[in-house]
Scaffold this active site. Sequence first.
Site, PDB file in Angstrom:
ATOM      1  N   TYR A 168       0.836  -1.209   0.000  1.00 33.20           N
ATOM      2  CA  TYR A 168       0.000   0.000   0.000  1.00 33.20           C
ATOM      3  C   TYR A 168       0.869   1.257   0.000  1.00 33.20           C
ATOM      4  CZ  TYR A 168      -2.997   3.781   1.512  1.00 33.20           C
ATOM      5  OH  TYR A 168      -3.639   4.985   1.576  1.00 33.20           O
ATOM      6  N   ARG A 212       1.900   9.038  12.603  1.00 29.45           N
ATOM      7  CA  ARG A 212       1.533  10.319  13.220  1.00 29.45           C
ATOM      8  C   ARG A 212       0.034  10.590  13.140  1.00 29.45           C
ATOM      9  NH1 ARG A 212       3.226  14.917   9.544  1.00 29.45           N
ATOM     10  NH2 ARG A 212       1.298  14.148   8.586  1.00 29.45           N
ATOM     11  N   ARG A 225     -10.442   5.446   8.443  1.00 29.43           N
ATOM     12  CA  ARG A 225      -9.408   4.988   7.509  1.00 29.43           C
ATOM     13  C   ARG A 225      -8.372   4.236   8.331  1.00 29.43           C
ATOM     14  NH1 ARG A 225      -7.327  10.141   4.487  1.00 29.43           N
ATOM     15  NH2 ARG A 225      -7.649  11.077   6.538  1.00 29.43           N
ATOM     16  N   PHE A 285      15.805  19.632  -1.685  1.00 30.22           N
ATOM     17  CA  PHE A 285      14.400  19.284  -1.880  1.00 30.22           C
ATOM     18  C   PHE A 285      14.097  17.892  -1.332  1.00 30.22           C
ATOM     19  CE2 PHE A 285      11.437  16.982  -4.684  1.00 30.22           C
ATOM     20  CZ  PHE A 285      10.273  17.709  -4.469  1.00 30.22           C
TER      21      PHE A 285
END
Length: 412
Positions: A168, A212, A225, A285
């Site tokens: 997933y 989290r 969920r 980044f």
Amino acid sequence: MGALSTMLKHPDDIYPLLKLKIASRQIEKQIPAEPHWAFCYTMLQKVSRSFALVIQQLGTELRNAICLFYLVLRALDTVEDDTSVATDVKVPILLAFHRHIYDPNWHFACGTKNYKVLMDEFHHVSTAFLELGKGYQEAIEDITKRMGAGMAKFILKEVETIDDYDEYCHYVAGLVGLGLSKLFHAAGKEDLASDSLSNSMGLFLQKTNIIRDYLEDINEIPKSRMFWPRQIWSKYVNKLEDLKYEENSEKAVQCLNDMVTNALIHMEDCLKYMAALRDPAIFKFCAIPQIMAIGTLALCYNNIEVFRGVVKMRRGLTAKVIDRTKSMDDVYGAFFDFSSILKSKVDKNDPNATKTLSRVEAVQKLCRDSGALSKRKSYIANHEQSYSSTLIVALFIILAIIYAYLSASPRI
């Protein structure tokens, strides 16, 4: 008052926070004039201010491609996340989303707040997407197609095993890592990284978010969920939602620590990926979110507050990470420091203590062997610095005046 109190406790946060605020204001002044690009960059700030900030250092061509990549996948994620959309409606949209991005007339009403605006006005994203180079378009289309198919698969099945969990996370985040590697390569900035390392970059971030966001996800209305794998949580409780109840606090923390330990397995791959990057802007980044992830895991580990409310790094520490992250030495130092914080919280009686310590010590060895630990500022305060409150407040006022002056300066 709370913000001032935090600054008094962490006065070295003040300067990075000021720099972050000024950088955020500069972004607002640099919104492109074209309506579709203006929408995209404005929306990016609304759905992820930190991402909008980090992306700015990239060159225009690559920045545009990654901005759209993010918004396309955020829109796809909005469809997946909206539990009010019926499965028989949602699945076909997920499977066809990679085609919709080529259609400037397509939109689908779902999501809430800024995400609803993104979906209602998705034609702006499609219009901008059609202006990208073919190599960028193909990379974004490929990842969108694979991610949509993966999301559709897991709408129809639960995350039972750790293998399911990894699969997933691959679909919703590992593929983002693969896509970014393709975009970096298409821009001629980097060699094409291996799928395995790219996947780990995504999994480390996604698993951190899933850990989290437990309480937010489990309390989702109209339907929870649930992304924590049954193979892990069933060792501690009968139902995943039982973790949030106070009477299960001890078991909840043990389960949380098990989840964090699972996420730590990706750290070494992430360090290898970042060490191979050549372009400074791309490096920063990629590096900042990874440091934020290990920092968040250190904060979440052994912390019952994950099941009571929102647990996140303080804004000043986030500003420090953004300000200090310039080289691989900084990354090794940050990973070492935050893993040290996590290590200090390991209870030897925790069922996974041995495994947790093994994974933490392996990455700490990698950081030490780099020779970088003496070359950077530590994120761990070895002693409490004594500052006069009056001096700190005076400094804060001076910096605020400087910020106000810079903000009021006319645009060039």
